[in-house]
Scaffold this active site. Structure first.
Site, short mmCIF file in Angstrom:
data_model
loop_
_atom_site.label_atom_id
_atom_site.label_comp_id
_atom_site.label_asym_id
_atom_site.label_seq_id
_atom_site.Cartn_x
_atom_site.Cartn_y
_atom_site.Cartn_z
N ASP A 30 0.84 -1.20 0.00
CA ASP A 30 0.00 0.00 0.00
C ASP A 30 0.87 1.25 0.00
O ASP A 30 0.57 2.25 -0.63
CB ASP A 30 -0.88 0.04 1.26
CG ASP A 30 -1.95 -1.03 1.21
OD1 ASP A 30 -1.99 -1.78 0.22
OD2 ASP A 30 -2.74 -1.11 2.18
N ASP A 34 0.69 4.18 -2.62
CA ASP A 34 0.42 5.57 -2.23
C ASP A 34 1.50 6.52 -2.74
O ASP A 34 1.21 7.64 -3.14
CB ASP A 34 0.31 5.68 -0.70
CG ASP A 34 -0.93 4.99 -0.19
OD1 ASP A 34 -1.83 4.72 -1.01
OD2 ASP A 34 -1.00 4.70 1.02
N GLU A 108 -25.66 -18.04 -13.22
CA GLU A 108 -24.93 -16.99 -12.52
C GLU A 108 -25.74 -16.54 -11.32
O GLU A 108 -26.95 -16.75 -11.28
CB GLU A 108 -24.78 -15.75 -13.43
CG GLU A 108 -24.09 -16.02 -14.72
CD GLU A 108 -24.15 -14.81 -15.65
OE1 GLU A 108 -24.71 -13.76 -15.26
OE2 GLU A 108 -23.65 -14.94 -16.77
N LYS A 110 -27.71 -13.76 -9.26
CA LYS A 110 -28.41 -12.53 -9.57
C LYS A 110 -28.02 -11.52 -8.48
O LYS A 110 -28.38 -11.69 -7.31
CB LYS A 110 -29.91 -12.74 -9.60
CG LYS A 110 -30.67 -11.54 -10.09
CD LYS A 110 -32.12 -11.90 -10.35
CE LYS A 110 -32.89 -10.79 -11.03
NZ LYS A 110 -32.80 -9.50 -10.38
N ASP A 112 -27.89 -8.22 -6.33
CA ASP A 112 -28.97 -7.34 -5.92
C ASP A 112 -28.46 -5.91 -5.72
O ASP A 112 -28.25 -5.46 -4.61
CB ASP A 112 -29.58 -7.89 -4.63
CG ASP A 112 -30.94 -7.30 -4.35
OD1 ASP A 112 -31.47 -6.60 -5.23
OD2 ASP A 112 -31.46 -7.53 -3.25
N GLU A 168 -23.78 -4.90 -12.61
CA GLU A 168 -24.50 -4.41 -11.44
C GLU A 168 -23.54 -3.64 -10.54
O GLU A 168 -22.43 -4.09 -10.27
CB GLU A 168 -25.03 -5.64 -10.70
CG GLU A 168 -26.24 -5.39 -9.89
CD GLU A 168 -27.55 -5.41 -10.70
OE1 GLU A 168 -27.52 -5.50 -11.94
OE2 GLU A 168 -28.60 -5.29 -10.04
N TYR A 220 -21.72 -8.64 -16.21
CA TYR A 220 -22.23 -9.94 -16.66
C TYR A 220 -22.68 -9.97 -18.12
O TYR A 220 -23.29 -10.92 -18.55
CB TYR A 220 -23.36 -10.43 -15.75
CG TYR A 220 -24.39 -9.37 -15.39
CD1 TYR A 220 -25.21 -8.81 -16.34
CD2 TYR A 220 -24.50 -8.95 -14.07
CE1 TYR A 220 -26.14 -7.86 -16.00
CE2 TYR A 220 -25.44 -7.99 -13.71
CZ TYR A 220 -26.26 -7.44 -14.68
OH TYR A 220 -27.18 -6.49 -14.33
N LYS A 307 -35.83 -16.39 -8.58
CA LYS A 307 -35.67 -15.54 -7.38
C LYS A 307 -35.71 -16.39 -6.11
O LYS A 307 -36.59 -17.25 -5.96
CB LYS A 307 -36.81 -14.50 -7.32
CG LYS A 307 -36.79 -13.52 -8.48
CD LYS A 307 -35.73 -12.45 -8.33
CE LYS A 307 -36.19 -11.23 -7.60
NZ LYS A 307 -37.04 -10.28 -8.23
N CYS A 401 -46.00 1.78 31.42
CA CYS A 401 -44.89 2.22 30.57
C CYS A 401 -43.57 1.76 31.20
O CYS A 401 -43.32 2.02 32.38
CB CYS A 401 -44.90 3.74 30.44
SG CYS A 401 -43.45 4.35 29.54
N CYS A 404 -41.63 5.15 32.33
CA CYS A 404 -42.07 6.10 33.36
C CYS A 404 -43.15 5.53 34.28
O CYS A 404 -43.60 6.21 35.19
CB CYS A 404 -42.55 7.40 32.70
SG CYS A 404 -44.10 7.20 31.80
N CYS A 419 -48.13 5.14 25.83
CA CYS A 419 -47.91 5.77 27.13
C CYS A 419 -48.43 7.20 26.98
O CYS A 419 -47.93 7.96 26.14
CB CYS A 419 -46.42 5.78 27.48
SG CYS A 419 -46.08 6.91 28.84
N CYS A 425 -42.27 11.61 29.93
CA CYS A 425 -41.69 10.29 29.64
C CYS A 425 -40.45 10.49 28.75
O CYS A 425 -40.55 11.01 27.63
CB CYS A 425 -42.75 9.44 28.95
SG CYS A 425 -42.20 7.79 28.53
S1 IVH Z 1 -28.49 -10.44 -17.37
C1 IVH Z 1 -31.47 -8.81 -20.78
N1 IVH Z 1 -27.28 -11.29 -15.24
O1 IVH Z 1 -31.40 -8.27 -13.01
C2 IVH Z 1 -31.17 -8.62 -19.35
N2 IVH Z 1 -28.88 -9.55 -14.98
O2 IVH Z 1 -34.27 -8.42 -14.09
C3 IVH Z 1 -29.80 -9.07 -19.08
N3 IVH Z 1 -29.11 -8.76 -12.69
O3 IVH Z 1 -31.61 -5.38 -14.93
C4 IVH Z 1 -29.51 -9.08 -17.66
N4 IVH Z 1 -27.61 -10.09 -11.79
O4 IVH Z 1 -29.88 -5.43 -13.13
C5 IVH Z 1 -28.19 -10.43 -15.72
N5 IVH Z 1 -26.08 -12.15 -13.47
C6 IVH Z 1 -26.99 -11.29 -13.93
C7 IVH Z 1 -27.67 -10.38 -13.12
C8 IVH Z 1 -28.62 -9.52 -13.67
C9 IVH Z 1 -28.48 -9.12 -11.56
C10 IVH Z 1 -30.16 -7.72 -12.74
C11 IVH Z 1 -29.94 -6.67 -13.79
C12 IVH Z 1 -31.16 -6.66 -14.65
C13 IVH Z 1 -32.16 -7.39 -13.80
C14 IVH Z 1 -33.08 -8.14 -14.71
#
Ligand code: IVH
Length: 684
Positions: A30, A34, A108, A110, A112, A168, A220, A307, A401, A404, A419, A425
């Site tokens: 580091d 730096d 893959e 998903k 969030d 993402e 992705y 999901k 409460c 108090c 209360c 209080c």
């Molecule tokens: S592929 C044509 N891969 O999920 C859409 N999306 O509901 C291609 N997301 O807007 C998306 N992980 O923000 C893809 N491994 C992943 C993902 C991913 C999260 C999100 C993305 C997208 C939403 C779709």
């Protein structure tokens, strides 16, 4: 040559940044990093003519206000079809096999967070744009440049001259917890989840703030014309070699069974990931097959998102505390044996009220299920009866409460106990002051919960009007507060007299008068005096004010103590009159909206504010006077049904944004056109 040295430093720093942040395999210390950075910053300062927006020195961000220009996506950013069951997933696979025969799938995680599209030209980051409505988004390049895992210039040299890559922006749990802890200490509203925090951070005006918040970026999908790949896998491997962070958790699956196994594994294993995920995305790997499968109006037919169900954890209920809020409402809160849930350790969960506790039949010594919804505080959803001690007895709810000792009361139609000892209080007194100084109310900075408690303890603060009598020396002698912060606090208190009337009104903390109601009341009555004088009949004439709110307002102003406080605030110069309205545009004038559900790109508050600022009206409930229902995810089916029945136009967040941008509203009724993606337009 200075320019050569600068170039060399930039190249080296970007490479070491990549080794450190993307590969987790630093080659230099580091300290050495730096030193290189400092040398670069010094040279750049001496030679402003050699500035480069993609210099690694931009990673610290700047305080210059970012303008979020709207940019059209070259290829629309589509969404994915969702499934919540393995059966539906199997139907998806059967459909693919029927249409194109056996296929390989890449599974893959998903992620969030919030979607981003990065454009690279000649191996350098040109632009970063949010998803927006899928057709156009906000240019957030300055903010994205501060994210260490986003390469500013690419490794290697076999990248296309011009391409987009999508992924993402995430906020890892560690960053999220730190951010919320800081916000809590500062008395600011907390982010409900890492997704909101990531999206909110990306829209920050100051990129220096973004730089500090610890965002991350996983990619992705590569997009562009004539890309030299035959499969998704290959495109990601290449992208990884160019310096992008690509998830390590990918698997090529050849059967439904293998996909199910991947899902089963991650449904459990995701709990130990450092960032949030909400499912698995299953994509056909081969681009030729993707082309055959094509798109629907909204999403590719070659991919689907499975999901995960909300995460649950089982843990021991150790005890129940009763918290008294600023309104006197009592909330039972469970103390739990610490348990890991959705990436954070949970120690407490709300039990809402006596009724809810009775419904769950929760008992001392029980083992309970905890779940995290969209809210900050986890909730208890059930009791594991097989683990209940044989001698357990039902819970005795408190009748006094806990703070108090005053006997609790229950108001007609309310689930909570209260209360009634408002003026004596402690948590109610402190809670009202904390509420008053909140960012959305008087926005008094530097005064956190602890300081307010300290001031109360020291007899300097009994109610909100005392704030305006505070003097710097009184603050400066308190522990942890120096002269400088004392002065800052006093300055912030003085400045608070300038906040608009609607926020002062909200800050008073009248029961049921939230931010929106305060705004309506301010708009309708225009001054506090008019509001104080208003009769019940006049009160319910204001938008959104019903009997319950009207009664709470009457009760508040009938209290002599409240009127005394108001007079002192008035004497201190606090604003009790609305100023003339300023509109940004009249685009939505004459139209009224109900906002419901959860939204991808903006918070409900943001949407409401946009409506107001552009001349529209917000209504809380679906009724005949509503023109548009802006429907987000997870909207209540009853509301939707009612809206359909009344023939109200139901529009998506994207359609709303389009309207705002001056577009025409979608045709009547709900069967709105969604942005059409052409098969060649979207990737592969
Ligand atoms: S592929 C044509 N891969 O999920 C859409 N999306 O509901 C291609 N997301 O807007 C998306 N992980 O923000 C893809 N491994 C992943 C993902 C991913 C999260 C999100 C993305 C997208 C939403 C779709």
């Amino acid at each position: 040559m200075v320019s050569e040295r600068i170039e060399e430093l930039r190249r080296q720093l970007e490479y070491h940044n990549f080794r450190y942040y993307v590969e987790n395999a630093p080659e230099i210390s580091d300290f050495e990093f730096d030193a290189l950075m400092r040398e670069l910053q010094d040279l750049e300062r001496e030679h402003p003519e050699l500035a480069d927006p993609n210099s690694p020195s931009v990673r610290v961000g700047s305080d210059l206000t970012a303008e979020f220009r709207t940019v059209r996506h070259r290829f629309p950013m589509l969404s994915l079809g969702n499934t919540y069951s393995l059966e539906e997933l199997h139907e998806f696979i059967e459909r693919i096999e029927r249409e194109v025969g056996a296929a390989e799938y890449v599974c893959e995680l998903k992620f969030d967070g919030t979607a981003i599209s990065l454009t690279y030209e000649h191996g350098r980051l040109l632009r970063a744009v949010t998803r927006g409505d899928g057709t156009q988004g906000d240019d957030v390049t300055a903010n994205v440049r501060t994210i260490r895992t986003v390469p500013l210039r690419l490794q290697g040299d076999d990248w296309p001259d011009f391409f987009e890559i999508r992924g993402e922006i995430l906020m890892p749990y560690a960053s999220f917890d730190r951010l919320n802890a800081e916000r809590e200490a500062a008395g600011e509203a907390l982010f409900a989840n890492p997704r909101n925090a990531a999206a909110g951070t990306l829209k920050q005006q100051s990129s220096a703030v973004v730089a500090r918040r610890g965002l991350d970026c996983t990619l992705y999908q590569v997009a562009g014309d004539d890309l030299p790949f035959a499969t998704h896998r290959e495109s990601l491997e290449k992208a990884r070699a160019w310096g992008f962070r690509i998830s390590e958790h990918l698997r090529v699956c050849r059967s439904a069974q293998e996909i199910d196994d991947f899902i089963a594994h991650w449904d459990e294993a995701r709990r130990s990931l450092p960032f949030p995920t909400d499912g698995v995305v299953i994509k056909v790997d081969d681009f030729a097959l993707r082309r055959q499968l094509g798109f629907t109006a909204k999403s590719p037919r070659w991919a689907v998102a499975y999901k995960f169900k909300a995460e649950q954890a089982l843990t021991l209920l150790e005890s129940v505390d009763f918290q008294v809020g600023r309104t006197g409402a009592v909330t039972p809160v469970a103390n739990l044996a610490p348990v890991l849930l959705a990436g954070t350790t949970v120690r407490r969960a709300t039990l809402h009220n006596a009724e809810q506790m009775a419904l769950l039949d929760i008992r001392p010594g029980d083992t309970v299920y905890v779940e995290k919804g969209g809210e900050i505080i986890p909730k208890i959803t059930g009791v594991e009866l097989s683990l209940r001690p044989a001698d357990s007895r039902p819970f005795q709810y408190i009748d006094r409460c806990p703070e108090c000792g005053t006997p609790l009361v229950r108001y007609e139609g309310e689930a909570k106990h209260y209360c009634p000892n408002q003026s004596g209080c402690r948590p109610q007194i402190i809670g009202r002051i904390i509420h008053f100084i909140r960012r959305k109310a008087m926005n008094i900075e530097g005064l956190g919960e602890e300081t307010v408690e300290l001031l109360y303890e020291n007899g300097l603060l009994h109610d909100i009007s005392d704030l305006y009598d505070l003097q710097p020396p009184q603050l400066a002698c308190l522990p942890r507060l120096g002269e400088k912060s004392a002065e800052n606090i006093i300055r912030s208190i003085r400045r608070s007299t300038e906040v608009p009337f609607r926020r002062t009104l909200f800050g008073l903390g009248i029961r049921f008068v939230g931010e929106t109601t305060a705004k309506y009341l301010a708009d309708h009555f225009r001054s506090l005096d008019a509001l104080i004088r208003a009769t019940r009949e006049e009160l319910v004439e204001a938008d959104e004010v019903g009997d319950k709110i009207a009664d709470a307002i009457l009760e508040y102003f009938a209290d002599a103590e409240n009127l005394r406080i108001i007079e002192r605030l008035r004497a201190a110069g606090v604003r009790f009159e609305a100023e003339a309205r300023e509109l940004e545009s009249e685009t939505l004038s004459g139209r009224s909206f109900v906002i419901s559900g959860k939204f991808r790109n903006r918070s409900r508050d943001e949407l409401k504010e946009l409506i107001e600022r552009n001349g529209g009206r917000n209504l809380a409930a679906v009724s005949g006077s509503v023109d548009f229902l802006v429907a987000g995810d997870n909207m209540g089916p009853a509301k939707l049904k009612k809206a359909e029945k009344l023939g109200i136009r139901i529009i998506s967040e994207e359609e709303f944004e389009a309207m705002l941008a001056g577009g025409t509203p979608p045709p009547d009724p709900a069967s709105a056109e969604t942005p059409q993606a052409s098969a060649q337009g979207e990737l592969f």
